[in-house]
Scaffold this motif. Sequence first.
Motif, PDB file in Angstrom:
ATOM      1  N   SER A  37     100.718  80.095  37.267  1.00 47.90           N
ATOM      2  CA  SER A  37      99.795  80.774  38.177  1.00 47.90           C
ATOM      3  C   SER A  37      99.289  82.040  37.508  1.00 47.90           C
ATOM      4  CB  SER A  37     100.483  81.086  39.513  1.00 47.90           C
ATOM      5  OG  SER A  37     100.546  79.928  40.299  1.00 47.90           O
ATOM      6  N   THR A  38      98.257  81.867  36.698  1.00 46.35           N
ATOM      7  CA  THR A  38      97.649  82.972  35.973  1.00 46.35           C
ATOM      8  C   THR A  38      96.140  82.920  36.200  1.00 46.35           C
ATOM      9  OG1 THR A  38      97.565  81.571  33.998  1.00 46.35           O
ATOM     10  CG2 THR A  38      99.423  83.107  34.192  1.00 46.35           C
ATOM     11  N   GLY A  39      95.468  84.001  35.847  1.00 43.99           N
ATOM     12  CA  GLY A  39      94.035  84.071  36.121  1.00 43.99           C
ATOM     13  C   GLY A  39      93.765  84.029  37.612  1.00 43.99           C
ATOM     14  N   MET A  40      94.550  84.786  38.373  1.00 43.08           N
ATOM     15  CA  MET A  40      94.511  84.700  39.833  1.00 43.08           C
ATOM     16  C   MET A  40      93.360  85.522  40.422  1.00 43.08           C
ATOM     17  SD  MET A  40      97.116  82.760  40.741  1.00 43.08           S
ATOM     18  CE  MET A  40      97.513  83.146  42.452  1.00 43.08           C
ATOM     19  N   ILE A  41      92.628  84.889  41.344  1.00 49.58           N
ATOM     20  CA  ILE A  41      91.680  85.566  42.232  1.00 49.58           C
ATOM     21  C   ILE A  41      92.057  85.116  43.635  1.00 49.58           C
ATOM     22  CG2 ILE A  41      89.275  85.976  42.838  1.00 49.58           C
ATOM     23  CD1 ILE A  41      88.496  85.006  40.053  1.00 49.58           C
ATOM     24  N   GLY A  42      92.773  85.960  44.359  1.00 52.91           N
ATOM     25  CA  GLY A  42      93.350  85.508  45.619  1.00 52.91           C
ATOM     26  C   GLY A  42      94.371  84.419  45.335  1.00 52.91           C
ATOM     27  N   GLN A  43      94.209  83.266  45.963  1.00 56.80           N
ATOM     28  CA  GLN A  43      95.092  82.132  45.702  1.00 56.80           C
ATOM     29  C   GLN A  43      94.546  81.224  44.603  1.00 56.80           C
ATOM     30  OE1 GLN A  43      98.223  81.508  47.045  1.00 56.80           O
ATOM     31  NE2 GLN A  43      97.921  83.607  47.776  1.00 56.80           N
ATOM     32  N   TYR A  44      93.314  81.475  44.187  1.00 57.93           N
ATOM     33  CA  TYR A  44      92.716  80.677  43.116  1.00 57.93           C
ATOM     34  C   TYR A  44      93.377  81.031  41.788  1.00 57.93           C
ATOM     35  CZ  TYR A  44      89.201  79.022  39.766  1.00 57.93           C
ATOM     36  OH  TYR A  44      88.570  78.393  38.725  1.00 57.93           O
ATOM     37  N   ALA A  45      93.849  80.015  41.049  1.00 56.14           N
ATOM     38  CA  ALA A  45      94.519  80.225  39.762  1.00 56.14           C
ATOM     39  C   ALA A  45      93.708  79.536  38.676  1.00 56.14           C
ATOM     40  CB  ALA A  45      95.942  79.680  39.802  1.00 56.14           C
ATOM     41  N   HIS A  46      92.886  80.305  37.972  1.00 54.01           N
ATOM     42  CA  HIS A  46      92.058  79.676  36.947  1.00 54.01           C
ATOM     43  C   HIS A  46      92.884  79.232  35.745  1.00 54.01           C
ATOM     44  CE1 HIS A  46      88.224  78.573  35.239  1.00 54.01           C
ATOM     45  NE2 HIS A  46      88.641  79.064  34.083  1.00 54.01           N
ATOM     46  N   GLY A  47      94.082  79.783  35.603  1.00 57.98           N
ATOM     47  CA  GLY A  47      94.925  79.414  34.479  1.00 57.98           C
ATOM     48  C   GLY A  47      95.535  78.037  34.590  1.00 57.98           C
ATOM     49  N   ASN A  48      95.298  77.329  35.689  1.00 55.77           N
ATOM     50  CA  ASN A  48      95.797  75.960  35.826  1.00 55.77           C
ATOM     51  C   ASN A  48      94.684  75.084  36.393  1.00 55.77           C
ATOM     52  OD1 ASN A  48      97.779  74.095  35.339  1.00 55.77           O
ATOM     53  ND2 ASN A  48      98.992  74.573  37.146  1.00 55.77           N
ATOM     54  N   GLU A  49      94.766  73.790  36.090  1.00 58.07           N
ATOM     55  CA  GLU A  49      93.601  72.926  36.266  1.00 58.07           C
ATOM     56  C   GLU A  49      93.250  72.499  37.687  1.00 58.07           C
ATOM     57  OE1 GLU A  49      93.920  73.457  32.253  1.00 58.07           O
ATOM     58  OE2 GLU A  49      95.548  72.922  33.615  1.00 58.07           O
ATOM     59  N   PRO A  50      94.189  72.327  38.623  1.00 55.07           N
ATOM     60  CA  PRO A  50      93.802  71.727  39.913  1.00 55.07           C
ATOM     61  C   PRO A  50      92.682  72.445  40.647  1.00 55.07           C
ATOM     62  CG  PRO A  50      96.175  71.721  39.697  1.00 55.07           C
ATOM     63  CD  PRO A  50      95.648  72.523  38.543  1.00 55.07           C
ATOM     64  N   GLY A  51      92.518  73.729  40.421  1.00 54.50           N
ATOM     65  CA  GLY A  51      91.492  74.467  41.144  1.00 54.50           C
ATOM     66  C   GLY A  51      90.187  74.661  40.396  1.00 54.50           C
ATOM     67  N   HIS A  52      90.041  74.061  39.226  1.00 50.49           N
ATOM     68  CA  HIS A  52      88.884  74.386  38.397  1.00 50.49           C
ATOM     69  C   HIS A  52      87.534  74.106  39.052  1.00 50.49           C
ATOM     70  CE1 HIS A  52      90.528  74.890  34.012  1.00 50.49           C
ATOM     71  NE2 HIS A  52      90.943  75.834  34.840  1.00 50.49           N
ATOM     72  N   HIS A  53      87.505  73.167  39.990  1.00 49.16           N
ATOM     73  CA  HIS A  53      86.229  72.838  40.638  1.00 49.16           C
ATOM     74  C   HIS A  53      85.959  73.678  41.889  1.00 49.16           C
ATOM     75  CE1 HIS A  53      89.221  70.692  42.984  1.00 49.16           C
ATOM     76  NE2 HIS A  53      88.322  70.497  43.935  1.00 49.16           N
ATOM     77  N   VAL A  54      86.971  74.396  42.365  1.00 47.40           N
ATOM     78  CA  VAL A  54      86.891  74.984  43.710  1.00 47.40           C
ATOM     79  C   VAL A  54      85.804  76.046  43.806  1.00 47.40           C
ATOM     80  CG1 VAL A  54      88.192  76.193  45.505  1.00 47.40           C
ATOM     81  CG2 VAL A  54      89.323  74.455  44.099  1.00 47.40           C
ATOM     82  N   GLY A 113      92.799  86.032  24.964  1.00 49.33           N
ATOM     83  CA  GLY A 113      91.555  85.820  25.684  1.00 49.33           C
ATOM     84  C   GLY A 113      91.500  84.616  26.585  1.00 49.33           C
ATOM     85  N   LEU A 114      92.574  83.829  26.683  1.00 52.00           N
ATOM     86  CA  LEU A 114      92.645  82.736  27.649  1.00 52.00           C
ATOM     87  C   LEU A 114      93.686  83.082  28.700  1.00 52.00           C
ATOM     88  CD1 LEU A 114      92.522  79.544  25.367  1.00 52.00           C
ATOM     89  CD2 LEU A 114      90.674  80.538  26.723  1.00 52.00           C
ATOM     90  N   CYS A 115      93.360  82.828  29.955  1.00 47.81           N
ATOM     91  CA  CYS A 115      94.254  83.247  31.045  1.00 47.81           C
ATOM     92  C   CYS A 115      95.286  82.184  31.392  1.00 47.81           C
ATOM     93  CB  CYS A 115      93.443  83.605  32.290  1.00 47.81           C
ATOM     94  SG  CYS A 115      92.618  82.199  33.063  1.00 47.81           S
ATOM     95  N   GLY A 116      95.291  81.061  30.674  1.00 48.05           N
ATOM     96  CA  GLY A 116      96.269  80.012  30.932  1.00 48.05           C
ATOM     97  C   GLY A 116      96.328  79.057  29.758  1.00 48.05           C
TER      98      GLY A 116
END
Length: 736
Positions: free
Chosen positions: A586-603, A634-637
Amino acid sequence: MKTPFHLFALCACLLVACTTSQKSAETDYTQYVNPFIGTDFTGNTYPGAQAPFGMVQLSPDNGLPGWDRISGYFYPDSTIAGFSHTHLSGTGAGDLYDISFMPVTLPYKEAEAPLGIHSKFSHADEKAYAGYYRVRLQDYGIDVELTATERCGIQRYTFPKAQAAVFLNLKKAMNWDFTNDSHIEVVDSVTIQGYRYSDGWARDQRIYFRTRFSRPFDKVTMDTTAVVKEGKQTSTAFIARFDFSTEEEEQILVSTAVSGVSMEGAARNLQAEVPENDFDKYLAATQKAWNRQLGKINVKGNNEDDKVNFYTALYHSMLAPTIYSDVDGSYYGPDKKLHRTDGWVNYSTFSLWDTFRASHPLFTYTQPERVNDMVKSFIAFYEQNGRLPVWNFYASETDMMIGYHAVPVIADAYLKGIGDFDAEKALAACVATANTDEYRGIGLYKKLGYVPYNVKDEYNTENWSLSRTLEYAFDDYCIAEMARKMGKKEVAEEFYRRSQNYRNVYNPATSFMQPRDDKGAFITPFKADEYTEHICESNAWQYFWSVQHDIDGLIELTGGRQRFAQKLDSMFTYHPSADDELPIFSTGMIGQYAHGNEPGHHVIYLFNAVGQPHRTQEYVARVMNELYRNTPAGLCGNEDCGQMSAWYVFSAMGFYPVNPVSGKYEIGTPLFPELRLHLSNGKTFTVLAPNVSKANIYVRSVKVNGNPYGETFLTHEQIMGGSTVEFEMGSSPARK
């Protein structure tokens, strides 16, 4: 070493009119690639040399185990203990590091295990770009340069005047890796060959090699140690030492071919790809290969860091999958037998839970020929293994992660008309895999309409029942779409029904997807922001949106557009508390959005579905500008074999495949004033946004081929038709 290449390009322009491909050849895109991006923090990338999609990933290893060094190299470290030929790009999985060489001068430095023979180094004496890596080993005054062809690694050592040696350590293993057996034999005064068998994340890995030195070694010493398992010697581990008396600035080349088939296969690979002792020749060829691939997308803009981030992301997207057949088409299959292709290239290293989302959709535009071969690789894997791959490499199924995500890759290729693979065989493989009842709850999923959290099977060590239900439903939709186009009505109807199984884990009382037991009861207690064994590397906030194939249905299930918009807003504004202990993914967090992991990439792109495209634009710009940087951290995940970077490539172009098989790409916000995607059909898709800037992130209006355009998405047909998309950008959202 660059001069001849650039002179050739200049002369060509004087002789003929400059075509698009010739213009691309003039630009050295490799210099915009920074392979150190992701080697710090959680990126888990490696900085070494590789050809596009190459079987060889020749890169330095710090010599110490640990999650930070899972790719062999961690930027904050200060030691190098070898240069090995195989690595995984950003997977978080500690495997490979095969065929490790280390040059030294005598006396050499050796620490206690696990570090062993090593040298200090400084980043001031280090350089890398696409296809090239260089470092100075401070303790020995040796300059090491690396480059690679598809199946060979070429090392150039520049020595001081000294008594020197080169070690080849087939015993050394790090992290999850374990040497089962190895062998080294001398072929002649400059040539050796051998193999290393190992177990790790992938079981029963077999890698064979053939190495040629550019000058005879003065002496060879073989040291063998016992491989001990459960208190018994099972085999032998080899460490070889090759002695040289070197003069000041003397250079020795060490050229190594690898094969998954045999030592003879490695010898054929070496002869075919690196027959000469000419480092500069092969470096120039690899640079040319990278420039050809990177030049398929041409960007223009004044921000150099944006260019570096973009071309590094495009580069990272082409490190995997990897070639896994020899020059004669031979490869080792998951059935532990040798096979040979009939003209296509076999690929491996498929991180499909990650890469089906954006990496493989990107390949349909940049690598359609490889997409065809990748699908053929899937079909062959199915024929030899009984089901499509989940996460395979080196002829082994790791069964890491979940779903049967070879399916969307196959379906997307078929729906886009790519390649000449056998569609009947491909669909049969998809259907059979989706009906492997004994595998990871599929039988229960078919019976109950979901995977229950309280019934475990032999594979179900990490549970992830909720996530599996949602992933299976999406894959089932992909099968239905492929079957529909093939005219197989009954198959399509069956899998369309199955694709609606996501509804069975929606709990209207909590308005979340929620694990259920085999009696139908939702799990209690339940907190949406908790990370539990029932949800794969995520929480219920993050997996709620994993219905890429039916966003309209998810909106309806949630209670309509207004309620859905509120929930989507909460996703990005409900922040974890300061004392929450978040998991490593759980990295690259914006609220509950975690850009450092793939399941949310489309959200981020789902705001388009509720009439709030400006919110998509805000968050896309924020992620591109804040979470992708031209630094080692430079990468958050985890890079995850290109998915993290493919998200950036698509998003920088101004759109993203929310549903990877839909042929629709949701519009976000472009990064560059001008971008051109050169397609295999000879056409060029163009994105123009002349006023875009860090302030002007909002799309005020869109034109396609000069005509006003009111949709929030672009289509596959528009891209392949070579359309020109013009964005009018501004510093505030467009009025409705």
